[in-house]
Every structure is written in C-alpha cells, then in structure tokens.
Scaffold this motif. Structure first.
Motif, PDB file in Angstrom:
ATOM      1  N   ASP A 321       0.697   2.180   8.535  1.00 20.40           N
ATOM      2  CA  ASP A 321       0.502   2.640   7.150  1.00 20.40           C
ATOM      3  C   ASP A 321      -0.769   2.054   6.530  1.00 20.40           C
ATOM      4  OD1 ASP A 321       1.182   0.009   6.838  1.00 20.40           O
ATOM      5  OD2 ASP A 321       2.915   0.351   5.552  1.00 20.40           O
ATOM      6  N   ARG A 322      -1.613   1.420   7.359  1.00 16.32           N
ATOM      7  CA  ARG A 322      -2.791   0.706   6.851  1.00 16.32           C
ATOM      8  C   ARG A 322      -3.701   1.617   6.035  1.00 16.32           C
ATOM      9  NH1 ARG A 322      -7.858   0.335   8.931  1.00 16.32           N
ATOM     10  NH2 ARG A 322      -7.203   1.375  10.845  1.00 16.32           N
ATOM     11  N   LEU A 323      -4.056   2.793   6.582  1.00 15.23           N
ATOM     12  CA  LEU A 323      -5.002   3.673   5.887  1.00 15.23           C
ATOM     13  C   LEU A 323      -4.396   4.264   4.620  1.00 15.23           C
ATOM     14  CD1 LEU A 323      -6.685   5.457   8.927  1.00 15.23           C
ATOM     15  CD2 LEU A 323      -7.779   3.882   7.335  1.00 15.23           C
ATOM     16  N   ALA A 324      -3.109   4.603   4.665  1.00 16.66           N
ATOM     17  CA  ALA A 324      -2.437   5.128   3.467  1.00 16.66           C
ATOM     18  C   ALA A 324      -2.457   4.088   2.360  1.00 16.66           C
ATOM     19  CB  ALA A 324      -1.003   5.538   3.808  1.00 16.66           C
ATOM     20  N   LYS A 325      -2.199   2.824   2.717  1.00 16.47           N
ATOM     21  CA  LYS A 325      -2.189   1.755   1.711  1.00 16.47           C
ATOM     22  C   LYS A 325      -3.605   1.475   1.196  1.00 16.47           C
ATOM     23  CE  LYS A 325       2.133  -0.528   2.699  1.00 16.47           C
ATOM     24  NZ  LYS A 325       2.851  -1.671   3.267  1.00 16.47           N
ATOM     25  N   THR A 326      -4.595   1.574   2.096  1.00 15.23           N
ATOM     26  CA  THR A 326      -5.996   1.383   1.681  1.00 15.23           C
ATOM     27  C   THR A 326      -6.396   2.443   0.657  1.00 15.23           C
ATOM     28  OG1 THR A 326      -6.569   0.449   3.835  1.00 15.23           O
ATOM     29  CG2 THR A 326      -8.392   1.303   2.506  1.00 15.23           C
ATOM     30  N   LEU A 327      -6.068   3.706   0.950  1.00 16.69           N
ATOM     31  CA  LEU A 327      -6.407   4.801   0.035  1.00 16.69           C
ATOM     32  C   LEU A 327      -5.652   4.660  -1.284  1.00 16.69           C
ATOM     33  CD1 LEU A 327      -7.832   7.486  -0.566  1.00 16.69           C
ATOM     34  CD2 LEU A 327      -5.936   8.665   0.584  1.00 16.69           C
ATOM     35  N   ALA A 328      -4.375   4.302  -1.203  1.00 15.49           N
ATOM     36  CA  ALA A 328      -3.570   4.137  -2.425  1.00 15.49           C
ATOM     37  C   ALA A 328      -4.159   3.037  -3.315  1.00 15.49           C
ATOM     38  CB  ALA A 328      -2.124   3.816  -2.066  1.00 15.49           C
ATOM     39  N   ALA A 329      -4.590   1.930  -2.687  1.00 18.87           N
ATOM     40  CA  ALA A 329      -5.186   0.830  -3.455  1.00 18.87           C
ATOM     41  C   ALA A 329      -6.501   1.273  -4.095  1.00 18.87           C
ATOM     42  CB  ALA A 329      -5.413  -0.375  -2.533  1.00 18.87           C
ATOM     43  N   GLU A 330      -7.297   2.022  -3.335  1.00 14.04           N
ATOM     44  CA  GLU A 330      -8.587   2.515  -3.835  1.00 14.04           C
ATOM     45  C   GLU A 330      -8.388   3.454  -5.025  1.00 14.04           C
ATOM     46  OE1 GLU A 330     -12.613   3.268  -4.207  1.00 14.04           O
ATOM     47  OE2 GLU A 330     -11.698   1.770  -2.885  1.00 14.04           O
ATOM     48  N   ALA A 331      -7.350   4.294  -4.946  1.00  9.82           N
ATOM     49  CA  ALA A 331      -7.125   5.295  -5.997  1.00  9.82           C
ATOM     50  C   ALA A 331      -6.194   4.791  -7.099  1.00  9.82           C
ATOM     51  CB  ALA A 331      -6.542   6.560  -5.378  1.00  9.82           C
ATOM     52  N   GLY A 332      -5.615   3.604  -6.915  1.00  9.50           N
ATOM     53  CA  GLY A 332      -4.722   3.041  -7.923  1.00  9.50           C
ATOM     54  C   GLY A 332      -3.386   3.757  -8.015  1.00  9.50           C
ATOM     55  N   VAL A 333      -2.840   4.199  -6.859  1.00 15.00           N
ATOM     56  CA  VAL A 333      -1.547   4.892  -6.835  1.00 15.00           C
ATOM     57  C   VAL A 333      -0.610   4.188  -5.858  1.00 15.00           C
ATOM     58  CG1 VAL A 333      -2.547   7.115  -7.497  1.00 15.00           C
ATOM     59  CG2 VAL A 333      -2.318   6.548  -5.069  1.00 15.00           C
ATOM     60  N   SER A 334       0.615   4.716  -5.713  1.00 13.34           N
ATOM     61  CA  SER A 334       1.629   4.113  -4.845  1.00 13.34           C
ATOM     62  C   SER A 334       1.742   4.871  -3.522  1.00 13.34           C
ATOM     63  CB  SER A 334       2.990   4.120  -5.554  1.00 13.34           C
ATOM     64  OG  SER A 334       2.910   3.435  -6.782  1.00 13.34           O
ATOM     65  N   THR A 335       2.507   4.308  -2.587  1.00 10.01           N
ATOM     66  CA  THR A 335       2.774   4.980  -1.307  1.00 10.01           C
ATOM     67  C   THR A 335       4.260   5.322  -1.203  1.00 10.01           C
ATOM     68  OG1 THR A 335       3.099   2.856  -0.187  1.00 10.01           O
ATOM     69  CG2 THR A 335       0.890   3.837  -0.070  1.00 10.01           C
TER      70      THR A 335
END
Length: 371
Positions: A321-335
C-alpha cells in the motif's frame, strides 16, 4: 553420552519437521481424487465458482496458494503433475496467466485434460496503460475500441451468463491442450503483427456482470466433462447465477444514487467494474501491480484528487500500500480498501470470506468514498 545420542537421534526428526513446515507455505489446494471430475483452477474467483457449481460431483484444486497475488505467480512441478491427471484446467485468460501456454505444453503427452478459457464471451476491455503510466480510466479512454472489438461475435452475449459457452462446448472437447495454448496467444500474436500497443485488461471477474459469464462457462465445461451429473451442475449454477444477478442489481442501484463517480486505485484492476456501473477509474499503477509510476504521474494524480474533491485513495491487501499512502499524503486524503478479489489473505481465509462478502465490502467502501 546419552545427550549426544539423543541429539543425533532427534536431529533428523527436527530437520524433517522443518522441511515439512517449510513445504506447507505455498502449496495448491488439493490433490487428484479418483472417480470424480478433477478441475484444476488457476486462481481464487474461478476456484470459488467451480467449487460452488461442482458441488459434491467435482474435486477442485486451486493452483494459487492463499495470500499470493496472481500476476507474478508461476506454477511448480507438482502443479504440472496434478493438471496432467485432471479432466479440466480452468484459467481466466485475457492475458492474466502469461505462463499458461508453456504450462500446457509441459503436461504429460497422454494427458486428456481439457483447458477452458473462462473469460471467453466477456466483452473485453483493451488498454494501452500496462506500464503504470496511467492518466485516466481504461473504461473511459478506450470506449471506442471496446465498442468495435467484437471478439468474434461473442460480445453480444456478455450479459447472458446462462447462454454463453454452449456454442463452444464441442470446440473445447475437440482441442488438445497444445492447440489451446496456441489459441491463448493468438490475440498477442495478432497484436504484435499489427504493431498495436493495446493490451487486454484481464480483470474480468471484478464486475458481477462478467462473473456471470464466467460462471456459465464453468458450468458448461463441467457438464461437457461429466454429462452424468449435468442436472446437478445446472441446479447449482442457477443458485450461483441468482446471487451474482442480485449483486449486480445492488451495485447498479446503490452506485447510481451517488454523486461521486471518480475512483483512484493503486492497481488498474477495476475497469470492468467502472464500465458496468458508471464509474471512472484512475490508477497509480498499470495492469500489473508491479508497474511503478513516474513522479510526474503521481503529481498529476495528486492535483486531480484535489480538483475533483476525491476523499479516498483505494489500495488492496495482496500488494504493497506504499504508493497509495504516498499519494494520499500528497493530496491530503485518506486510504481505504477496494479489493480486486484476486485471492484471499490468510485472515480472509480464516474468516471464511468469499467473492460475495468481499464484493459487498467493496460496495460499502465505494458508497462511503463517493457520497
């Protein structure tokens, strides 16, 4: 002296235990049973549907172990032995199992196994986004290709699970497995010859509409291999088909109510779901969950997430889930999880989860994300 003797006596036993335990991790789900139709399946959804339709009349062996992601898995020598002795080999096709042609050619020369491409008859989605450089939805970007890609006249049967498959029973019965292996690569050869960079999206089962077609093909293959129990296969198929139709209706009704239609997923596995239920898929990675995106793609996706007001990035349990969490952190959203139902985790297996429980959870998570 006694302690030395005990050590020497017990060492081979402890070594044997280590070898037995080590060998337990990656085995397929069973062995050949004499006097029954033995059906070998390549991964979880086909296994579940075949078990349901086969009932007490069929012995079903799944090649892919629990907790393993199917895209990069390859069979072992014991899988070749079991499949050589089986009556049916059921694989998804549509490019999912790249190892199938070589595997079928490696079977015993006297094997009578019939190989069946279970996705046959599904209106397949073509995409050029196989390398993780995704900018939008396979379902959206290639609608023109889908409409024109008739797959030899079978596309019109895509939503008629009861009917699909009958017309090619005789064809399957007449094919040896080497011929089937050649058939499995026909599309790829034609693609290479034309210089076309399109690839088939193999994730057919993620839509209940396509799953219904696949269940019809499984029923047909069991009935062709074991006509004596034809009525039992029909009866159990009908029960499964009713559940798939009910799930289809539920997805249609619930998703139609929601204002949001855009989903961002880690792995491009939801194009059939998106096409059939009016969603648009944006994927971080390509058709294979190994495909790494470029930095600029992640930046574009993060901008799109913010612009569209998307609240969740979906990830799946069998891959990182590394990339999903990276994108979520970048966009300020949840997974949140959106499961492509390619296999069960150890925990899901223990909890007796199945295609229906996982798809119900998917629906609840989509409702939460899109409302």
């Amino acid at each position: 002296m006694l302690s030395n003797w005990l050590h020497r006596a017990l060492f081979p036993v402890s070594l044997l235990l280590v070898l037995v335990i080590a060998g337990c991790g990656a085995k397929s789900s069973g062995s050949i049973v004499e006097g029954k139709v033995n059906a070998v399946t390549t991964f979880y959804p086909i296994y579940e549907f075949t078990k349901e339709i086969g009932g007490e009349d069929a012995n079903v062996i799944n090649l892919l172990p629990v907790g393993v992601e199917p895209h990069d898995w390859t069979p072992r020598s014991q899988d070749i032995v079991n499949t050589s002795k089986a009556q049916l080999f059921l694989y998804n096709g549509a490019g999912l199992e790249g190892w199938v042609p070589g595997f079928l050619k490696g079977l015993d020369s006297d094997s009578k196994v019939q190989s069946v491409e279970v996705s046959k008859g599904v209106n397949l989605i073509m995409t050029d986004e196989d390398d993780g450089h995704n900018h939008g939805s396979a379902a959206e970007d290639h609608e023109g290709e889908e409409a024109g890609h008739d797959h030899e006249g079978e596309a019109e049967h895509a939503h008629e699970g009861e009917e699909v498959g009958h017309e090619h029973e005789g064809e399957e019965a007449g094919h040896d497995h080497e011929g089937e292996a050649e058939h499995a690569h026909e599309g790829e050869e034609a693609e290479a010859a034309s210089g076309d960079s399109l690839h088939t999206d193999p994730h057919t089962w993620v839509s209940p509409k396509s799953a219904l077609v696949m269940a019809g093909n499984i029923r047909d293959s069991l009935q062709a291999a074991d006509p004596e129990h034809k009525d039992g296969y029909e009866e159990r198929y009908n029960k499964l088909a009713e559940r798939l139709k009910a799930l289809d209706v539920k997805f249609e009704q619930e998703l139609a109510k929601l204002p949001g239609k855009e989903i961002v997923v880690s792995h491009q596995a939801f194009a059939y779901l998106a096409r059939d239920y009016g969603l648009t898929q944006h994927a971080i990675m390509g058709l294979s969950p190994d495909a790494e995106p470029r930095g600029q793609d992640m930046v574009k996706l993060a901008s799109m997430v913010k612009e569209e007001g998307i609240k969740y990035i979906f990830f799946e349990e069998l891959v990182s889930d590394r990339l999903a969490k990276t994108l979520a952190a970048e966009a300020g959203v949840s997974t949140m999880v959106l499961n492509p139902v390619e296999g069960l985790t150890e925990e899901q297996d223990k909890n007796a989860d199945n295609y229906f429980t996982l798809m119900e959870k998917n629906l609840q998570n989509l409702i939460l994300a899109l409302q």
